[in-house]
Motif scaffolding. Structure first.
Motif, PDB file in Angstrom:
ATOM      1  N   TRP A 163      56.894  48.436  56.889  1.00 51.50           N
ATOM      2  CA  TRP A 163      56.611  47.011  57.055  1.00 51.50           C
ATOM      3  C   TRP A 163      55.663  46.776  58.224  1.00 51.50           C
ATOM      4  CZ3 TRP A 163      58.612  44.024  61.302  1.00 51.50           C
ATOM      5  CH2 TRP A 163      58.121  42.718  61.308  1.00 51.50           C
ATOM      6  N   MET A 164      55.905  47.439  59.343  1.00 53.39           N
ATOM      7  CA  MET A 164      55.053  47.239  60.520  1.00 53.39           C
ATOM      8  C   MET A 164      53.601  47.642  60.227  1.00 53.39           C
ATOM      9  SD  MET A 164      57.709  48.372  63.521  1.00 53.39           S
ATOM     10  CE  MET A 164      56.574  48.089  64.856  1.00 53.39           C
ATOM     11  N   HIS A 165      53.424  48.722  59.485  1.00 49.85           N
ATOM     12  CA  HIS A 165      52.074  49.156  59.125  1.00 49.85           C
ATOM     13  C   HIS A 165      51.381  48.094  58.266  1.00 49.85           C
ATOM     14  CE1 HIS A 165      48.764  51.763  57.994  1.00 49.85           C
ATOM     15  NE2 HIS A 165      49.005  51.420  56.738  1.00 49.85           N
ATOM     16  N   LEU A 166      52.075  47.586  57.271  1.00 52.24           N
ATOM     17  CA  LEU A 166      51.496  46.557  56.401  1.00 52.24           C
ATOM     18  C   LEU A 166      51.200  45.274  57.186  1.00 52.24           C
ATOM     19  CD1 LEU A 166      53.791  47.127  53.311  1.00 52.24           C
ATOM     20  CD2 LEU A 166      51.321  47.585  53.418  1.00 52.24           C
ATOM     21  N   ARG A 167      52.100  44.885  58.056  1.00 51.03           N
ATOM     22  CA  ARG A 167      51.887  43.676  58.873  1.00 51.03           C
ATOM     23  C   ARG A 167      50.700  43.851  59.792  1.00 51.03           C
ATOM     24  NH1 ARG A 167      55.914  41.866  63.573  1.00 51.03           N
ATOM     25  NH2 ARG A 167      55.169  43.874  64.251  1.00 51.03           N
ATOM     26  N   GLN A 168      50.601  45.015  60.438  1.00 50.25           N
ATOM     27  CA  GLN A 168      49.470  45.268  61.335  1.00 50.25           C
ATOM     28  C   GLN A 168      48.144  45.268  60.581  1.00 50.25           C
ATOM     29  OE1 GLN A 168      50.780  48.873  63.192  1.00 50.25           O
ATOM     30  NE2 GLN A 168      52.040  47.800  64.698  1.00 50.25           N
ATOM     31  N   SER A 169      48.140  45.772  59.350  1.00 51.25           N
ATOM     32  CA  SER A 169      46.924  45.738  58.532  1.00 51.25           C
ATOM     33  C   SER A 169      46.501  44.302  58.267  1.00 51.25           C
ATOM     34  CB  SER A 169      47.146  46.459  57.204  1.00 51.25           C
ATOM     35  OG  SER A 169      47.363  47.821  57.408  1.00 51.25           O
ATOM     36  N   TYR A 198      44.876  34.385  54.164  1.00 52.17           N
ATOM     37  CA  TYR A 198      43.530  33.837  53.999  1.00 52.17           C
ATOM     38  C   TYR A 198      42.747  33.867  55.304  1.00 52.17           C
ATOM     39  CZ  TYR A 198      45.337  32.121  49.603  1.00 52.17           C
ATOM     40  OH  TYR A 198      45.894  32.030  48.351  1.00 52.17           O
ATOM     41  N   GLY A 199      42.726  34.986  55.971  1.00 54.92           N
ATOM     42  CA  GLY A 199      41.921  35.113  57.167  1.00 54.92           C
ATOM     43  C   GLY A 199      42.600  34.651  58.441  1.00 54.92           C
ATOM     44  N   GLY A 200      43.574  33.784  58.345  1.00 52.35           N
ATOM     45  CA  GLY A 200      44.274  33.313  59.534  1.00 52.35           C
ATOM     46  C   GLY A 200      45.412  34.216  59.936  1.00 52.35           C
ATOM     47  N   GLY A 201      45.730  35.199  59.102  1.00 52.39           N
ATOM     48  CA  GLY A 201      46.786  36.142  59.417  1.00 52.39           C
ATOM     49  C   GLY A 201      48.174  35.707  58.994  1.00 52.39           C
ATOM     50  N   VAL A 202      48.311  34.465  58.527  1.00 54.33           N
ATOM     51  CA  VAL A 202      49.619  33.981  58.081  1.00 54.33           C
ATOM     52  C   VAL A 202      49.891  34.510  56.686  1.00 54.33           C
ATOM     53  CG1 VAL A 202      50.955  31.920  57.485  1.00 54.33           C
ATOM     54  CG2 VAL A 202      49.449  31.900  59.482  1.00 54.33           C
ATOM     55  N   LEU A 203      51.065  35.072  56.493  1.00 49.69           N
ATOM     56  CA  LEU A 203      51.458  35.580  55.179  1.00 49.69           C
ATOM     57  C   LEU A 203      51.975  34.421  54.348  1.00 49.69           C
ATOM     58  CD1 LEU A 203      51.939  38.043  53.345  1.00 49.69           C
ATOM     59  CD2 LEU A 203      54.227  38.184  54.329  1.00 49.69           C
ATOM     60  N   GLU A 204      51.425  34.274  53.147  1.00 52.07           N
ATOM     61  CA  GLU A 204      51.835  33.201  52.255  1.00 52.07           C
ATOM     62  C   GLU A 204      52.373  33.793  50.962  1.00 52.07           C
ATOM     63  OE1 GLU A 204      50.007  29.196  50.204  1.00 52.07           O
ATOM     64  OE2 GLU A 204      48.644  30.826  50.696  1.00 52.07           O
ATOM     65  N   LEU A 205      53.488  33.250  50.516  1.00 46.44           N
ATOM     66  CA  LEU A 205      54.075  33.642  49.237  1.00 46.44           C
ATOM     67  C   LEU A 205      54.190  32.401  48.365  1.00 46.44           C
ATOM     68  CD1 LEU A 205      56.979  35.886  50.508  1.00 46.44           C
ATOM     69  CD2 LEU A 205      55.086  36.664  49.107  1.00 46.44           C
ATOM     70  N   GLU A 206      53.534  32.418  47.239  1.00 44.36           N
ATOM     71  CA  GLU A 206      53.715  31.361  46.245  1.00 44.36           C
ATOM     72  C   GLU A 206      55.040  31.614  45.550  1.00 44.36           C
ATOM     73  OE1 GLU A 206      51.838  28.704  45.734  1.00 44.36           O
ATOM     74  OE2 GLU A 206      50.478  29.327  47.328  1.00 44.36           O
TER      75      GLU A 206
END
Length: 143
Positions: free
Chosen positions: A122-128, A53-61
């Protein structure tokens, strides 16, 4: 099925920040299941299934986490203390190297080249995801 509670701990404060209930089959070792998450393909799939949500933190419900592919079959071969110590030291790459070696190379017989491809994905997706965070931050500063 056993009903188990997992706490996600915020490293900044060392206190539980959220609780989720996880149902597993009776023969599943929850510690092994959790530590088996530390591998490049699972991290890549988490980037696909999760949201930020814009903060860059990955969230999984919980419903998103259910779709994660985990190589549980070889998880009990992992040394949880080794992965834990690497993560606590901030060395995610070393933790992933170890998880990838045990689960993917030793467990599945994947080549080092294939494992590096999974890590690169994974690194590509994380960097995106992280670059979206920087774009949002820059817009906020100039807007």
């Amino acid at each position: 099925m056993a009903l188990l509670a997992i706490e996600a701990v915020s490293p900044a404060v060392g206190k539980p920040c959220q609780r989720h209930r996880v149902r597993t089959a009776p023969d599943v070792n929850l510690d092994a299941l959790c530590i088996a998450l530390v591998n490049s393909p699972t991290f890549a799939w988490a980037e696909v299934c999760g949201r930020s949500y814009g903060g860059g933190v990955l969230e999984l419900e919980p419903s998103e986490a259910e779709s994660l592919v985990v190589r549980y079959r070889f998880a009990e071969a992992l040394d949880a203390d080794h992965i834990d110590s690497r993560l606590r030291a901030g060395d995610l790459d070393a933790a992933l190297d170890y998880g990838d070696d045990v689960l993917l190379r030793d467990g599945l017989g994947l080549s080092r080249k294939d494992i590096l491809r999974a890590r690169a994905g994974w690194m590509h997706l994380r960097q995106s995801r992280q670059s979206r965070r920087r774009r949002v931050r820059n817009r906020s500063a100039t807007g």
